[in-house]
Every structure is written in C-alpha cells, then in structure tokens.
Design a protein around this motif. Sequence first.
Motif, PDB file in Angstrom:
ATOM      1  N   ARG A  64       0.829  -1.206   0.000  1.00  0.00           N
ATOM      2  CA  ARG A  64       0.000   0.000   0.000  1.00  0.00           C
ATOM      3  C   ARG A  64       0.869   1.263   0.000  1.00  0.00           C
ATOM      4  O   ARG A  64       0.535   2.255  -0.653  1.00  0.00           O
ATOM      5  CB  ARG A  64      -0.944  -0.016   1.187  1.00  0.00           C
ATOM      6  N   LEU A  65       1.963   1.246   0.726  1.00  0.00           N
ATOM      7  CA  LEU A  65       2.875   2.392   0.706  1.00  0.00           C
ATOM      8  C   LEU A  65       3.418   2.615  -0.700  1.00  0.00           C
ATOM      9  O   LEU A  65       3.522   3.758  -1.169  1.00  0.00           O
ATOM     10  CB  LEU A  65       4.025   2.172   1.683  1.00  0.00           C
ATOM     11  N   ASN A  66       3.783   1.533  -1.374  1.00  0.00           N
ATOM     12  CA  ASN A  66       4.280   1.647  -2.742  1.00  0.00           C
ATOM     13  C   ASN A  66       3.235   2.251  -3.666  1.00  0.00           C
ATOM     14  O   ASN A  66       3.546   3.112  -4.501  1.00  0.00           O
ATOM     15  CB  ASN A  66       4.702   0.266  -3.250  1.00  0.00           C
ATOM     16  N   MET A  67       1.999   1.803  -3.534  1.00  0.00           N
ATOM     17  CA  MET A  67       0.943   2.312  -4.406  1.00  0.00           C
ATOM     18  C   MET A  67       0.721   3.807  -4.170  1.00  0.00           C
ATOM     19  O   MET A  67       0.576   4.589  -5.118  1.00  0.00           O
ATOM     20  CB  MET A  67      -0.357   1.552  -4.162  1.00  0.00           C
ATOM     21  N   ILE A  68       0.680   4.214  -2.911  1.00  0.00           N
ATOM     22  CA  ILE A  68       0.468   5.626  -2.602  1.00  0.00           C
ATOM     23  C   ILE A  68       1.637   6.475  -3.098  1.00  0.00           C
ATOM     24  O   ILE A  68       1.457   7.619  -3.536  1.00  0.00           O
ATOM     25  CB  ILE A  68       0.263   5.810  -1.081  1.00  0.00           C
ATOM     26  N   ALA A  69       2.836   5.914  -3.056  1.00  0.00           N
ATOM     27  CA  ALA A  69       4.027   6.643  -3.484  1.00  0.00           C
ATOM     28  C   ALA A  69       4.219   6.633  -4.998  1.00  0.00           C
ATOM     29  O   ALA A  69       5.257   7.088  -5.494  1.00  0.00           O
ATOM     30  CB  ALA A  69       5.262   6.068  -2.805  1.00  0.00           C
ATOM     31  N   GLY A  70       3.246   6.115  -5.731  1.00  0.00           N
ATOM     32  CA  GLY A  70       3.315   6.179  -7.181  1.00  0.00           C
ATOM     33  C   GLY A  70       3.976   4.998  -7.858  1.00  0.00           C
ATOM     34  O   GLY A  70       4.178   5.017  -9.077  1.00  0.00           O
ATOM     35  N   GLY A 122      16.843   4.319 -12.500  1.00  0.00           N
ATOM     36  CA  GLY A 122      16.184   4.274 -11.206  1.00  0.00           C
ATOM     37  C   GLY A 122      15.518   5.573 -10.797  1.00  0.00           C
ATOM     38  O   GLY A 122      15.998   6.663 -11.115  1.00  0.00           O
ATOM     39  N   GLN A 123      14.407   5.430 -10.082  1.00  0.00           N
ATOM     40  CA  GLN A 123      13.676   6.586  -9.565  1.00  0.00           C
ATOM     41  C   GLN A 123      13.296   6.324  -8.109  1.00  0.00           C
ATOM     42  O   GLN A 123      12.778   5.257  -7.775  1.00  0.00           O
ATOM     43  CB  GLN A 123      12.414   6.841 -10.393  1.00  0.00           C
ATOM     44  N   THR A 124      13.543   7.300  -7.268  1.00  0.00           N
ATOM     45  CA  THR A 124      13.191   7.207  -5.859  1.00  0.00           C
ATOM     46  C   THR A 124      11.692   7.471  -5.697  1.00  0.00           C
ATOM     47  O   THR A 124      11.154   8.373  -6.336  1.00  0.00           O
ATOM     48  CB  THR A 124      13.992   8.235  -5.041  1.00  0.00           C
ATOM     49  N   PRO A 125      10.995   6.686  -4.853  1.00  0.00           N
ATOM     50  CA  PRO A 125       9.548   6.905  -4.685  1.00  0.00           C
ATOM     51  C   PRO A 125       9.238   8.290  -4.140  1.00  0.00           C
ATOM     52  O   PRO A 125      10.099   8.982  -3.581  1.00  0.00           O
ATOM     53  CB  PRO A 125       9.153   5.819  -3.670  1.00  0.00           C
ATOM     54  N   THR A 126       8.005   8.693  -4.286  1.00  0.00           N
ATOM     55  CA  THR A 126       7.539   9.937  -3.691  1.00  0.00           C
ATOM     56  C   THR A 126       7.709   9.877  -2.172  1.00  0.00           C
ATOM     57  O   THR A 126       7.408   8.857  -1.548  1.00  0.00           O
ATOM     58  CB  THR A 126       6.055  10.161  -4.030  1.00  0.00           C
ATOM     59  N   TYR A 168      15.624  11.601  -7.798  1.00  0.00           N
ATOM     60  CA  TYR A 168      14.638  12.127  -6.861  1.00  0.00           C
ATOM     61  C   TYR A 168      13.537  12.885  -7.594  1.00  0.00           C
ATOM     62  O   TYR A 168      13.778  13.549  -8.607  1.00  0.00           O
ATOM     63  CB  TYR A 168      15.309  13.044  -5.838  1.00  0.00           C
ATOM     64  N   GLU A 169      12.345  12.802  -7.052  1.00  0.00           N
ATOM     65  CA  GLU A 169      11.185  13.457  -7.633  1.00  0.00           C
ATOM     66  C   GLU A 169      11.365  14.985  -7.634  1.00  0.00           C
ATOM     67  O   GLU A 169      11.840  15.566  -6.657  1.00  0.00           O
ATOM     68  CB  GLU A 169       9.926  13.083  -6.838  1.00  0.00           C
ATOM     69  N   ASN A 170      11.004  15.604  -8.750  1.00  0.00           N
ATOM     70  CA  ASN A 170      11.053  17.063  -8.914  1.00  0.00           C
ATOM     71  C   ASN A 170      12.472  17.634  -8.817  1.00  0.00           C
ATOM     72  O   ASN A 170      12.648  18.822  -8.540  1.00  0.00           O
ATOM     73  CB  ASN A 170      10.164  17.760  -7.880  1.00  0.00           C
TER      74      ASN A 170
END
Length: 836
Positions: free
Chosen positions: A65-71, A319-323, A293-295
């Motif tokens: 669920r954390l992964n889903m919320i973080a995109g 690679g991309q770091t989660p939100t 990192y995002e943004n």
Amino acid sequence: LAFDDGLPARREFWKALRQRANHFNTVPLLRIQAKSLSPKRVLELSKYTEAWQSRHMSNFEYLLRLNMIAGRSFNDLTQYPVFPWVVADYTSDKLDLDDVENAKGTFRDLSKPMGAQNPDRLQQFLDRYRELGSDPDLPPPFLYGTHYSSEGSVLHLLIRQEPFTTLSIDLQGGHFDCPDRLFFDVAESWKCCNSSMSDVKELIPEWYCFPEMFENGNSWNLGHLQTGRSIGDVKLPPWARGSAQEFVRLSRRALESEYVSLHLHEWIDLIFGDKQRGPKAEEAHNVFHYLTYENAVDVDKIEDTLEKQAVVAQIRHFGQTPTQLLTKPHPRRHALDECIRPLFYSTASLDSIKFWSLPKSARPSGEVGSHGGVQSITVVGDKISTVYADLTVITLRWTNMPDGSGLPFTIANKQSKHLPPHTSAKSPFVMRVDPPPTLRTLSPPPSSHSPSSSTSRKVAFSANPKSTGRRKSDTALHPSRPRHWSRFTLEDYQPVFGQFGLCSHGDRLLSCGYWDGALKCHSLESSTLRLQASTSGGHLGPITRLDVGTDGETVVTGGADGTCRVWVVDNADLAAALSEDSPYIDSTNYAASTSATQQGGIAAAASDLGLGQTAPVARSEHGMTDADPSAVESRLRCVRILWGHDAAISALALSIKLDMLVSGAQNGLVLLHRLTKGELVRSLVHPDSDRAKPAGPVSILAIAEESGHVVIHSQSSDGPFLRVVTLNGMLLKQIMVEQRFLDMAVNYTGDMVVCGGEAGTLEVYSVHDLRHLKTKRFQRHERSEFAGAITKLRFAPDHQYLFIGTSVGATWVCTDPRIRLEMLDIAINRTFAGMI
C-alpha cells in the motif's frame, strides 16, 4: 504515467479522465481537488499506518500500500514496487525466524540501506562521495551511482517469466545478457548486493509471493557460467530444501517475523520517509544521484534536445526514488504482546481455544433442533444472522465484552423472523400450483445429519421444447462467447437447499436455491423480511451456490447450468463500471431483457417436467416482479457472466482482495476467473489430468488470501479428500480424510484451515502441506441434543471469534479466553498511560 510529449500530454490526459469520471459517476476520487490527491495526505487519511501498528494489516500488505500511494506501479518497470531484503543467511540448513535479537545473524540490518550493509564497501563509497563534493562545477555528490530499484534490476529478477523475458531480450539488444550476470543463485545475488560497487538493489514483491520466478518453467536457454554450469532454475539456499514454494513461504514468514515487524519502520524511513533525502539521508548514508529524486529537474524547461533526451534516459533507465510520504520518523509497530492476536495465530495457541454454546435467550424458540439444522451463519460488523432449515432467521447484536455470567461475549437484541413458505413455492414471474416435491429446494432435508440423503433424479430443462439436441461440450466451454444450449441434462442432480448471504452492511438478506432459479433480496430491518427485489437469476435452472464478498456489495451465484454470475447490490456506480465492457450484459435494460428470456425458459422447463401450463404474472404477492426493471436495478444488477464449466456449480470461493473467483463443479473441474474483468484465467484442477486423481465432485473451496493458495474438498469413490493448489495451478499436497467436511474457514494469517463436518469435530490443517495440526472436540461435555454435524463455520470480522453451526440447530462460539483477558489488560494500560 510517463508521457513522451511532456506536460501538455499529461494535462490533456488528466482532463479527459476527469470528464469520463464525471460522465459515468464511477471514479469519485477524480472529482475532488488535485491537492487532495497529495500522497502524504492520502496516507494520512487512509489510516493504514494505524492498522499496521496494531497488526490488523500484515507487513507485506502495508508495504504494498505504501508503494501504491508513493506512485509505484506494476505497470511501470521504471517505478516498480520496491520491497526489502530481510534475510541475510543463505547458507544455513535451517532459519531461526524466532530470533528477535538477531543474535545468529538471520536478518539484515533494516536501519541501513543496502549500500551500507558492508562497512568496507561503505568506506569506498564515502571516499568517492567526498571527491565528488570537492568540485563545485560537478552536479550534487552521491554515494551510489546505481539505484535500489530500476528497470534493469526488475528484469534481472523476473527474467524467467514472460513478458519480462522478452523485455529483457529487448533491453540487451535482441539477446540474453552474459550468463554470469544473470540471476542464477540467491546466495550469490545477496553476496553481490553486499560487495559490488555497482549493485545496491533491493527486492520486488514477487520475491515473497511468486515461486515461479525462481523456476525456468519455459525452458529458456540462458547459457552456461564460466564454471560450465548450465543456467536453469535459480539455485536456492539449503534451508529451502530445493523447493521454490518452500523458499517463498519461509521468506514470507521472515518478512512477517517479529524482528522485521519491530524494525521495518527503519527501512520505511529510508525509502519513503524522513531519511529519504536531506541531512538525515546523508547521516544514514542514503544519498543517490540527484536525478533519481522526484522534482529534481523540470524536464519541460530543458531547451537543448540532446540534453533533454539524456536526462530522460537517465531517469527512465537508472532508477527513480519513490515519492516521499513522511517528513517525520515513521512510528514503530506495536510488539506482539501489546496487540490483540487473532484465533489460530500459531500452533501453540490451539490448546487454549475454548467453546461456548449460545445462551437460550439467543436461540430460536422451542427445543434445540425443532427448526432444523443451521443453513447459514453470516457475521457483518456486530450483527450475526443465522438461517435455519425451516427458514427461521435469527438476527443478533453482539459485543466482545463479557456478559458477567461466564460468557466472554454479550448477545443482545434478538430478532426472530421467518421467510414465508409461499415465497419458496411461487415464482415472482410465473404462476401455478406449488411445484413438485423434488423441486422444493428450500425444504429441510429428511435427516439433519445427512443433508445430502435426498432422492436423486435426472432433471432436464429445455429452453426450446421443439428442440432436443445438445451442443458439444467444447462449444459450451469456450470462454469467449455464451453458450446457446437447446437442452442440457444434469445426471444425478440433487435438489438444492437454500443459499443465503448478508449484504449492504448486514441490512439485507439474499436468498436463492428456489425451484424456479430466483434470486431474492429481503430487508432484515423489516419485521416480515420484506422482499425488496427479486430477479430470475439468469441461470437455466436453479441457483446452486451463492457467495457474498467482504465488501458486502459483490455477489456471485453459481447455477445448475454451469455458469457463474456476478451481481452488484445497492451500488449503481460500481455496477455501471463493471458492466460497461461486458459483452453479455445489456447495461441499459438488463432487467427487462432477462425477465422476458427467463420466463420463456422457465415455462419450457415446466412443460418438460409435466407441470402443466404456466403464465407470466403482472405482479407478485409482494408487489414486485421482474417486469419492474427499476425495482430490480435499484437493488440487484448482474454485471458479469462467467463461462467454462459444463456441469452444475457445486462450490464457490470469492476474494475481493485478490479480484478472484474460484468455482468448482460436480465433475471435479475447478476454474479461476478474474472477478472484475470476467476473464477465465486457468483451470486449477481438471478432472481429466493425472494429478487430479482421485476425482470427484467439489464440495467446498477456501482461498488463503495471504499465501495465494486454494484448499479444495472433494468426494471421490475412494472417500473424501483435501488438496491444496496455488493460484497458478500447482498442486502442493493431497490427502485423504476420515470424514466428509461440510464447511471450511481459513485463519487470519492464511496458514491454517479449519474444517468441520459430519463427525462434529473441528479439524485444523496447515495450508501449505495439509499437515494435521489439531482435533478440537467441543461437544463431548454438552447434552446430547447439542451434538451434530458441523454445517457452517464463520470467523468474525476481527477473527477473534469463530461461529459454528450444527445440523441440529445449535450455534457455538469459539474463542481464546486468554486473548480476551489480554485485550482487557491492554485497554486498561493504554487508558492509564494516557492519563499519566
């Protein structure tokens, strides 16, 4: 979602999506303000963290669920869900998963990123970090040049499974990567992640739930290592005993272990929390390339085409770091002894389970057994609804507080109601004298101890009296189109006794099993069980099985015609969304079209059976008929028709959580369907295969949602037996049992199945290998009139209680009194802790 055209394409897609949501009224989330969709705000409002802390949610589910919320998404390899390594021992013969202090080094240090697990390697990273930071003309310094989650690392682990095999070949320019760089050994992969300067990857969810990823089931030619070893299946550690199933099972147990539970918040801080970036990330040695990192950069503002392409390629492939979801430390999970444990949470807890029969004030009037056996027990919230063989319906309110007279629960507000006998005899859309006795499907069985002892007979239904031919079964089995049988025959068909279920948060009672195939919805709030909706059910013949989802809105019926139908109750938006692309449902006028078709079919069936002439009625005795589409549509709506069986449906198991329906038939065939899409996924057990022997009618199905296993109880000529298969169709174990079971229930953690049957005992088995764990004899100290076969088993929503119905009409409650005392002690301690 990633768009090649950048911001304009994203805005156009978002606009179209919101317009679609407003038009169909099916996606309320898209109609709120964009700022309300902030991942941090979504997590805060979800209350997932509180549920995880109190152990109402597993570690696996919480991370997902954390992964889903973080995109993170399973549909995007560049932003795939990320899970942690938790086991550090891949050389021992046995894992000690109870080592809470980690004295034996079983677990990894979850407070450190993978790049910091090895002190010697970390020092090399730190030296390079200082060098990069000394030059002001260079981009911001970083510790790790590779990322813990990237497209390449996901394909590396899933290379043996399609479509990832093809994607891996495409990534490598049309061929597999060098064999020595492939995923071929679990221990070597762990060693590489702790020693290589270019490998700090974490894991993916499949590591803990998908054994097939370790097996070369497609026999790909992956080449040979420099040592000469051919690469096939992944080499597993000794404690896995050479079994991918066992490796995944123990890895999942490690993920849910007490050590990981008490330290998982530290890893969450690194990936999703306050140690993801900034000064705390530097202190935790958790700094990656700034483009991950995002943004970190606005790609749309880069004017140079080559530079823009380079940046986009870097972000996509490296690679991309989660939100970031949290800016404060993540709270720790409560210790096991600080939480309420569910029933059957461990084998050691089986000895302390006790049983109580309901007090006389909570039973139906008259002597025990005067109303027949228990046909259904449903628990929704604080409401318990029990249906007896004579159609008496008892509704109770209950609480988990002791009643002061020795019971560890309190029962109140008993309401006794009765389904009218004429409701079971007359159809709301055909009118005639009472049906023949062999079709009075809601009549109680001749013997309470032997519900199946009714006389068998062959029953033939016909949709067209002038035609007596039958299409070949392969046409009926074809999942891509509905079958058009002119006639079908059920050999040794036994009359169906009623099937019942609560829906709409326990306010409505669904009933089926009527001789004319009707599905009815009654109001439990009404003193007379007022009929709110009635529909033909859509099946050619009677409905044989009914199951209600945990959401209280999704219902599945199985029929004697071999089809399953998915219904939605009291949710027009959900019904519209599910039926929008169904090829077999006329979403604009379902009720009227079904009514006309089924009236003709029932009339023809009645003619075949010698029941005389039948005629449609304009209105039933309850003031509602199928010819009143608005009445049916407001309560019941069929949204999917599921095909595949060519024999009567004899068992159903519905999982809203997994979006799966498992159905079993009289000929032994067990099928798996996707619920929302209506797609036939695979056959789990086929009666013609060698591994399905012995074969026999499927009696009961149970899904262990946590492990993805299906427990099947069948009756063969050799006797009753149990088998357990995975959702991917792999047979794990099969055993003969000493009694015929009448119901099964899976415990909260999904590792035990509780069975009850004709012997009147509870039999507890482990799910993964069907090892017999315990026999609970709860009736021997009670009066003989309470003894009888166990007909129904239902866990309470919190899995603190197990309700047991018997063939003599007695209802028992199973719980662990020690848990109740611990719960009271915890509540008192927390109350006083808040006051101090």
